[in-house]
Design a protein around this motif. Sequence first.
Motif, short mmCIF file in Angstrom:
data_model
loop_
_atom_site.label_atom_id
_atom_site.label_comp_id
_atom_site.label_asym_id
_atom_site.label_seq_id
_atom_site.Cartn_x
_atom_site.Cartn_y
_atom_site.Cartn_z
N LYS A 190 0.81 -1.26 0.49
CA LYS A 190 0.09 -0.13 -0.49
C LYS A 190 1.00 1.47 0.01
N VAL A 191 2.18 1.22 0.54
CA VAL A 191 3.25 2.33 0.73
C VAL A 191 3.50 2.12 -0.18
N ARG A 192 3.49 1.64 -1.39
CA ARG A 192 4.15 2.07 -2.97
C ARG A 192 3.31 2.06 -3.81
N GLU A 193 1.95 1.75 -3.32
CA GLU A 193 0.27 2.66 -4.41
C GLU A 193 0.66 3.68 -3.77
N ILE A 194 0.58 4.06 -2.50
CA ILE A 194 0.75 5.00 -2.47
C ILE A 194 1.10 6.32 -2.96
N ALA A 195 2.86 5.52 -2.97
CA ALA A 195 3.78 6.75 -3.87
C ALA A 195 3.94 6.87 -4.94
N LYS A 196 3.24 5.77 -6.04
CA LYS A 196 2.96 5.89 -7.14
C LYS A 196 1.88 6.82 -7.89
N LYS A 197 0.53 6.90 -7.31
CA LYS A 197 -0.03 7.45 -6.66
C LYS A 197 -0.35 9.25 -6.86
N ILE A 198 0.48 9.81 -6.48
CA ILE A 198 0.78 11.26 -5.41
C ILE A 198 2.30 11.38 -6.31
N GLY A 199 2.10 10.59 -7.02
CA GLY A 199 3.69 10.65 -7.87
C GLY A 199 5.41 10.91 -7.82
N LEU A 200 5.69 9.92 -7.42
CA LEU A 200 6.80 10.33 -6.12
C LEU A 200 8.04 9.41 -7.50
N HIS A 201 8.84 9.79 -7.76
CA HIS A 201 9.71 9.09 -8.78
C HIS A 201 10.04 7.81 -7.98
#
Length: 381
Positions: A190-201
């Motif tokens: 879920k942490v990786r999903e959040i990071a991808k969703k908010i555009g973290l490289h």
Amino acid sequence: MNQNIDMFLLNNADNINNKNKLVVVGMSGGVDSSVAAWILKQNGYKVIGLFMKNWEDEESSNCTYKDDLLDAASVADKIGIDFEYINFSKEYKDKVFSIFLKEYSLGRTPNPDILCNSEIKFRVFLDYCLNLGAQYIATGHYARIRKTGSKYQLLKAIDLKKDQSYFLYRLNQEQLSRSIFPLGDICKTKVREIAKKIGLHNFNKKDSTGICFIGEKSFSSFLERFIPVKEGVILTIDGKKIGTHKGVHFYTLGQRKGLGIGGVKDYSSYDALDTGAWYVARKDLKKNIIYAVRSKHHQLLNTSRLQAANIHWIDNSMPAIKNNLYHAKTRYRQLDSECKLLNLNDDELEIMFTEKQWAITPGQSVVIYDNDICMGGGIIY
């Protein structure tokens, strides 16, 4: 925003109004601390990201701190928080690395991550942040904090595969009262999903492994810079020479790789039924001898008791021991095992496990749990 995340943070901070509360997040450049910083901002905190440089070595540049620093600064800019950089290399060498070397020179195997958490991240870093005016610090550790009455408890993370409470068992009440672990209720996926969703490289950045100051180098090659090589013999349990080593300090109990005896055929009759790999089963520091066995199941590598010293209890009180069963583990990547606490006093204890444990190693930490509550632990000797 996931409502469960909101509620965890608000309860952790003991106050619904977070708007004017300053929290400094230790940002490593990885996805965990990046998402932790974003979650805190979403919950109304005033957030500062701070990158700690904890290792400096003129001879070698094993750490990828420059790339990590750029990643952390980029994330801070993306999510809109202030960002700072601080060099704690001197403090790290004085409070962590010096102890690391001393323990190895005594033939023990210390855990630098535990030392770093207790002495740097939740002491030096915490003091620095409080001087900045922060009410809290936060990290990307997978663990939880719960306040019960006037006491703070350290709990396992919801994601047990990533739970890092083992590395945090030496934290005290003051440190827990000033800390927030935003990822305690979230799974890593879920942490990786959040990071991808908010555009973290860095949403898919590989997790850091190993020890920063060693990096990709051979561990024994690194130690040779600080601990002299002293060649000795490798013996079977009944005294037959099967190889040589470069000093007992460079080996740990249960070690299989790097012994240089994998092809030995003429092994002792004591292990005649075993044809597997050789393992370090015992070290004699005074005589500089390593004893090896050719079975992971050998009795010397599987024991049900250990003794520990330098005991720390998170809530400052000794647990009840009469007829009480707890769980403990002697390595991070290990399932908890049922045990009893014996001969308990202020600074020493004996632990008896229901089932035998593999390669209990002096210098490592044994950490004790009551269900999902991390009670504390000590250093195995």
